[in-house]
Write an enzyme that holds these catalytic residues in place. Structure first.
Site, PDB file in Angstrom:
ATOM      1  N   ASN A 256       0.818  -1.210   0.000  1.00 28.84           N
ATOM      2  CA  ASN A 256       0.000   0.000   0.000  1.00 28.84           C
ATOM      3  C   ASN A 256       0.854   1.263   0.000  1.00 28.84           C
ATOM      4  OD1 ASN A 256      -2.218  -1.893   0.461  1.00 28.84           O
ATOM      5  ND2 ASN A 256      -1.145  -2.196   2.396  1.00 28.84           N
ATOM      6  N   LYS A 284       0.274  -5.828   9.096  1.00 26.68           N
ATOM      7  CA  LYS A 284      -1.109  -5.618   8.659  1.00 26.68           C
ATOM      8  C   LYS A 284      -1.101  -5.636   7.143  1.00 26.68           C
ATOM      9  CE  LYS A 284      -2.822  -2.499  12.263  1.00 26.68           C
ATOM     10  NZ  LYS A 284      -3.351  -1.168  12.541  1.00 26.68           N
ATOM     11  N   CYS A 285      -2.100  -6.271   6.559  1.00 27.15           N
ATOM     12  CA  CYS A 285      -2.184  -6.276   5.095  1.00 27.15           C
ATOM     13  C   CYS A 285      -2.341  -4.860   4.561  1.00 27.15           C
ATOM     14  CB  CYS A 285      -3.360  -7.134   4.645  1.00 27.15           C
ATOM     15  SG  CYS A 285      -4.906  -6.644   5.427  1.00 27.15           S
ATOM     16  N   THR A 286      -2.903  -3.967   5.374  1.00 30.19           N
ATOM     17  CA  THR A 286      -3.180  -2.598   4.945  1.00 30.19           C
ATOM     18  C   THR A 286      -2.055  -1.631   5.304  1.00 30.19           C
ATOM     19  OG1 THR A 286      -4.331  -2.344   7.044  1.00 30.19           O
ATOM     20  CG2 THR A 286      -5.701  -2.849   5.115  1.00 30.19           C
TER      21      THR A 286
END
Ligand code: NAD
Length: 486
Positions: A256, A284-286
């Site tokens: 991201n 965190k994936c985000t």
């Protein structure tokens, strides 16, 4: 000291079942000599037993009706809140995140069960006009049947809650293969669901290794699969599930970008990128992986980011003064440190780095890098507290740079120019774009999910209407009156 008060095991047909596979134990990543959870892995025999139990329980669970199922989910939410400290302690001991982060996750998971419990009262189906005067055309939603749930370790309660709560609400039964690093949290969730009134066989837990997940998604009786995890595993699952025509939901990795324009609020942008890149130890994936500075005039911003990164306090998640816990495992630590070294070999430099505590915990210092965008770290998801600063001359160049990965999960932009913000919302290739807010975090009632390699075409997660689309089949009923009796 172990914090799980009961021995861990799989949960099948309402009973705790010791697996037939290898005995394994999970250590505390802040103190690896300490065993937190021990169990025997489930194997093919337990998988078959779980699937048969889920099939046997399906009809009665469906017949119970959505309102009664919703009440059970709300009862589960209340029990999660009652046991919040216990769950948070197990989460911190197994995962490494700080107690503050664990408590937030437990609270959000209770909210998720409440939200889906409450959405039992939403309208179901639609009525369409009919060309026949004695006929009504209605759509109805029916459960898929058995749903296979596979989850990662990074949000060991929240991600299972996003999947299991809506699956159950809509009348499905569940076989869940949870993540190997966080077995104790999975065990506690099963205990809570059973105590809240979920009948035997409706939800089943397999504590097992990755290949057991492959067996689960290959099983012909599993009608739908919802998976969150890495892109390679997700794509492997996609080839199996699509090949046999079952329903599939994938939430995968991210890379991201956060764009910072020269007119951004410097303190807001700096504190947001540091928390988005380094919070939860970057797992965190985000998380923000790339910080793209647009144009000139970023000296004040960069100096604040460097100061904040250098000042981060690492240590065990049980220490209230600690902001950043260890990463999940020794291999994760070694991979992240190798990725930082590779970046330096590829022309990168370290702009700021926090201090690492003494001891043998799995610590990786939060690291701010810069360098050429050709560095591998600008393309590959390195799942830890590392972010790279890049530069772009114009907004369009920054958007192109942000889009230049295979991923498309989240993005953020900091600016006071509404026109620039709207341009980012339109052109950034990410399923979730945030303006003047960190790339992490989302509301549970709004749709969440990515684009490109970060997802799979089809209904995304969370939001109740979207969840209903994934966890049910929509049927159309033509209801014509029988002729009146003479
Ligand atoms: P992972 O893909 O290694 O594992 C996820 C789950 O899949 C685990 O339960 C694992 O045991 C299982 N698994 C492993 N091999 C398998 C196989 N061959 N077949 C079936 N199942 C298998 O991911 P992880 O390390 O647990 O989690 C980190 C990853 O998850 C990161 O890439 C992160 O970005 C991603 N993630 C995405 C989201 C999202 O919402 N998009 C959220 C959290 C994490």
């Amino acid at each position: 000291m172990p914090v799980l008060t009961k021995p861990a095991s799989s949960f099948i047909n309402g009973t705790w079942v010791e697996g037939s596979g290898a005995a394994v134990s999970r250590c505390n990543p802040a103190a690896p000599e300490e065993t937190v959870t021990s169990y025997r892995q489930a194997g093919s025999a337990e998988l078959e037993q779980a699937i048969r139990s889920a099939a046997a329980a399906a009809r009665a669970w469906d017949d119970l009706g959505i309102l009664a199922r919703g009440r059970i989910l709300s009862a589960a939410a209340a029990r999660i809140r009652e046991r919040a400290e216990e769950i948070a302690a197990v989460m911190t001991a197994e995962h490494g995140k700080t107690m503050a982060e664990s408590r937030m996750e437990v609270d959000a998971s209770a909210d998720t069960f409440d939200y889906h419990g409450g959405s039992a009262r939403n309208p179901v189906g639609t009525e369409y006009p009919s060309s026949h005067p004695d006929e009504r055309i209605l759509t109805v939603r029916r459960p898929l049947g058995i749903v296979g749930v596979i989850t990662p370790w990074n949000f060991p309660l929240q991600i299972p809650a996003w999947k299991i709560a809506p699956a159950l609400l809509h009348g499905n039964t569940v076989v869940w293969k949870s993540a190997s690093h966080t077995p104790g949290v999975s065990v506690l969730l099963m205990d809570i669901l059973a105590a809240a009134g979920v009948p035997a066989g409706v939800v089943n837990l397999l504590l097992g290794p990755g290949p057991l997940g492959s067996e689960l998604v290959s099983h012909p009786m599993v009608a739908g699969v919802t998976f969150t995890g890495s892109v390679p595993v997700g794509h492997h699952i996609r080839s199996i599930v699509c090949g046999r025509g079952a329903k599939l939901q994938l939430e995968l990795g991210g890379h991201n970008a956060t764009l910072v324009l020269a007119d951004a609020d410097v303190e807001l942008a700096a504190s947001s990128v540091v928390s988005a890149a380094m919070g939860s130890t970057g797992q965190k994936c985000t998380a923000t992986r790339r910080i793209i500075l647009v144009g000139d005039g970023h000296e004040a911003f960069l100096s604040r980011v460097k100061d904040k990164v250098s000042a981060l306090v690492l240590g065990p998640g049980t220490d209230p003064a600690v902001q950043i816990g260890p990463v999940v495992s020794a291999s994760a630590r070694d991979e992240i440190i190798a990725a930082i070294s590779q970046s330096l070999a590829e022309g990168g430099e370290i702009l700021a780095q926090a201090a690492t505590p003494a001891g043998d915990g799995y610590y990786v210092p939060p690291t701010l890098l810069t360098g050429p965008q050709s560095m591998s770290i600008c393309q590959e998801e390195v799942f830890g507290p590392v972010a790279t600063v890049l530069h772009a001359a114009t907004l369009d160049e920054a958007i192109a740079l942000a889009n230049n990965t295979a991923f498309g999960l989240t993005a953020a932009v900091f600016t006071s120019d509404e026109r620039a913000a709207r341009r980012c919302v339109t052109y950034l290739e990410a399923g979730l774009v945030k303006v003047n807010a960190p790339s992490t975090g989302s509301e549970l009632h709004a749709p969440f999910g990515g684009m490109k390699d970060s997802t799979f075409a089809g209904p995304r997660e969370q939001n109740s209407a979207v969840a209903a689309a994934f966890f049910t089949h929509e049927k159309t009923a033509y209801l014509r009156l029988a002729p009146e009796k003479a």
